[in-house]
Design a protein around this motif. Structure first.
Motif, PDB file in Angstrom:
ATOM      1  N   LYS A 156       0.826  -1.210   0.000  1.00  0.00           N
ATOM      2  CA  LYS A 156       0.000   0.000   0.000  1.00  0.00           C
ATOM      3  C   LYS A 156       0.862   1.263   0.000  1.00  0.00           C
ATOM      4  CE  LYS A 156      -4.183  -1.803   2.253  1.00  0.00           C
ATOM      5  NZ  LYS A 156      -5.065  -1.692   3.443  1.00  0.00           N
ATOM      6  N   LEU A 157       1.913   1.233   0.790  1.00  0.00           N
ATOM      7  CA  LEU A 157       2.795   2.393   0.848  1.00  0.00           C
ATOM      8  C   LEU A 157       3.515   2.590  -0.483  1.00  0.00           C
ATOM      9  CD1 LEU A 157       4.253   1.877   4.425  1.00  0.00           C
ATOM     10  CD2 LEU A 157       2.837   3.795   3.684  1.00  0.00           C
ATOM     11  N   ALA A 158       3.907   1.482  -1.110  1.00  0.00           N
ATOM     12  CA  ALA A 158       4.556   1.580  -2.417  1.00  0.00           C
ATOM     13  C   ALA A 158       3.618   2.206  -3.441  1.00  0.00           C
ATOM     14  CB  ALA A 158       5.007   0.195  -2.885  1.00  0.00           C
ATOM     15  N   ALA A 159       2.346   1.829  -3.391  1.00  0.00           N
ATOM     16  CA  ALA A 159       1.369   2.397  -4.319  1.00  0.00           C
ATOM     17  C   ALA A 159       1.223   3.900  -4.089  1.00  0.00           C
ATOM     18  CB  ALA A 159       0.020   1.704  -4.151  1.00  0.00           C
ATOM     19  N   LYS A 160       1.272   4.324  -2.840  1.00  0.00           N
ATOM     20  CA  LYS A 160       1.155   5.758  -2.536  1.00  0.00           C
ATOM     21  C   LYS A 160       2.381   6.513  -3.044  1.00  0.00           C
ATOM     22  CE  LYS A 160       0.428   9.062   1.219  1.00  0.00           C
ATOM     23  NZ  LYS A 160      -0.750   9.671   0.572  1.00  0.00           N
ATOM     24  N   VAL A 161       3.548   5.943  -2.809  1.00  0.00           N
ATOM     25  CA  VAL A 161       4.781   6.601  -3.259  1.00  0.00           C
ATOM     26  C   VAL A 161       4.797   6.732  -4.780  1.00  0.00           C
ATOM     27  CG1 VAL A 161       7.279   6.299  -3.453  1.00  0.00           C
ATOM     28  CG2 VAL A 161       6.152   5.965  -1.245  1.00  0.00           C
TER      29      VAL A 161
END
Length: 222
Positions: A154-159
């Motif tokens: 999820k964090l990778a998608a946000k970044v």
């Protein structure tokens, strides 16, 4: 309140988009200039080489095993964000730097930044390159092998959809997930922690940025 926040977010996004357009324009001009002046560049290689050696020599004179220009400590605010109170060096160095915190939030760093245009790295980064990205106003997301895979995704998608951000693993840090900006840092409980959005909103090209609008592309990539 909601309208004001939405307006602020829109203005921030517009400002970042304008920075990206300006950077692309600079890149085009640089390519044209490089082709046009290639003969001059070749003719000046000898002089440039001498200058580079002198420049690196000057950098190395202040480059020790530790970051002598950084001093101070973290102070934690009511919002949970740790703010560095003290000095953060900004010299370009060529050797490894021993930073007082992991991951670092500033200090002397390599002259080449890590690409931070929503870049997600699967291997640990050299702190010296990543700190340069922070100087350009990027938010750096780091995680250990204790972070749940779902949160990492999820964090990778946000970044990936956020200019001026980057992400990488860092098993040397104490907490599973850490968010860092120049002079600021906090831990979060996971990707759904509301403090993730708050940190990005405040620190992506935020007021803490030493070099606002500086490039987050044409740097180093894995």
């Amino acid at each position: 309140m909601g309208s004001a926040k939405k307006s602020s977010n829109t203005a921030r996004q517009a400002r970042i988009a304008e920075m990206r357009r300006a950077e692309e324009a600079r890149n085009r001009r640089n390519r044209i200039l490089t082709v046009t002046l290639s003969t001059v560049v070749v003719a000046g290689l000898v002089v440039g080489g001498v200058f580079l050696v002198r420049s690196q020599s000057d950098d190395s004179s202040g480059d020790t095993a530790s970051d002598g220009k950084t001093s101070g400590k973290f102070e934690t605010g009511a919002d949970g964000v740790r703010t560095w109170k003290g000095d953060l060096g900004r010299n370009h160095v060529t050797k490894k730097v021993t930073y007082p915190v992991e991951p670092p939030v500033g200090g002397d760093h390599n002259q080449v930044w890590m690409n931070c245009n929503g870049d997600v790295y699967t291997k640990p980064l050299n702190n010296e390159n990543a700190v340069h990205s922070l100087e350009h106003g990027a938010v750096w997301v780091t995680y250990t092998d204790k972070a749940p895979e779902a949160d990492v995704e999820k964090l990778a998608a946000k970044v990936k959809k956020t200019p001026y951000s980057l992400m990488s693993p860092d098993d040397k840090q104490k907490d599973p997930i850490v968010l860092s900006a120049w002079g600021h840092q906090r831990t979060v409980t996971g990707a759904d922690d509301p403090n993730v959005d708050k940190f990005f909103e405040k620190f992506v090209q935020g007021q803490q940025t030493p070099e606002p609008g500086a490039a987050c592309t044409n740097g180093l990539s894995q």
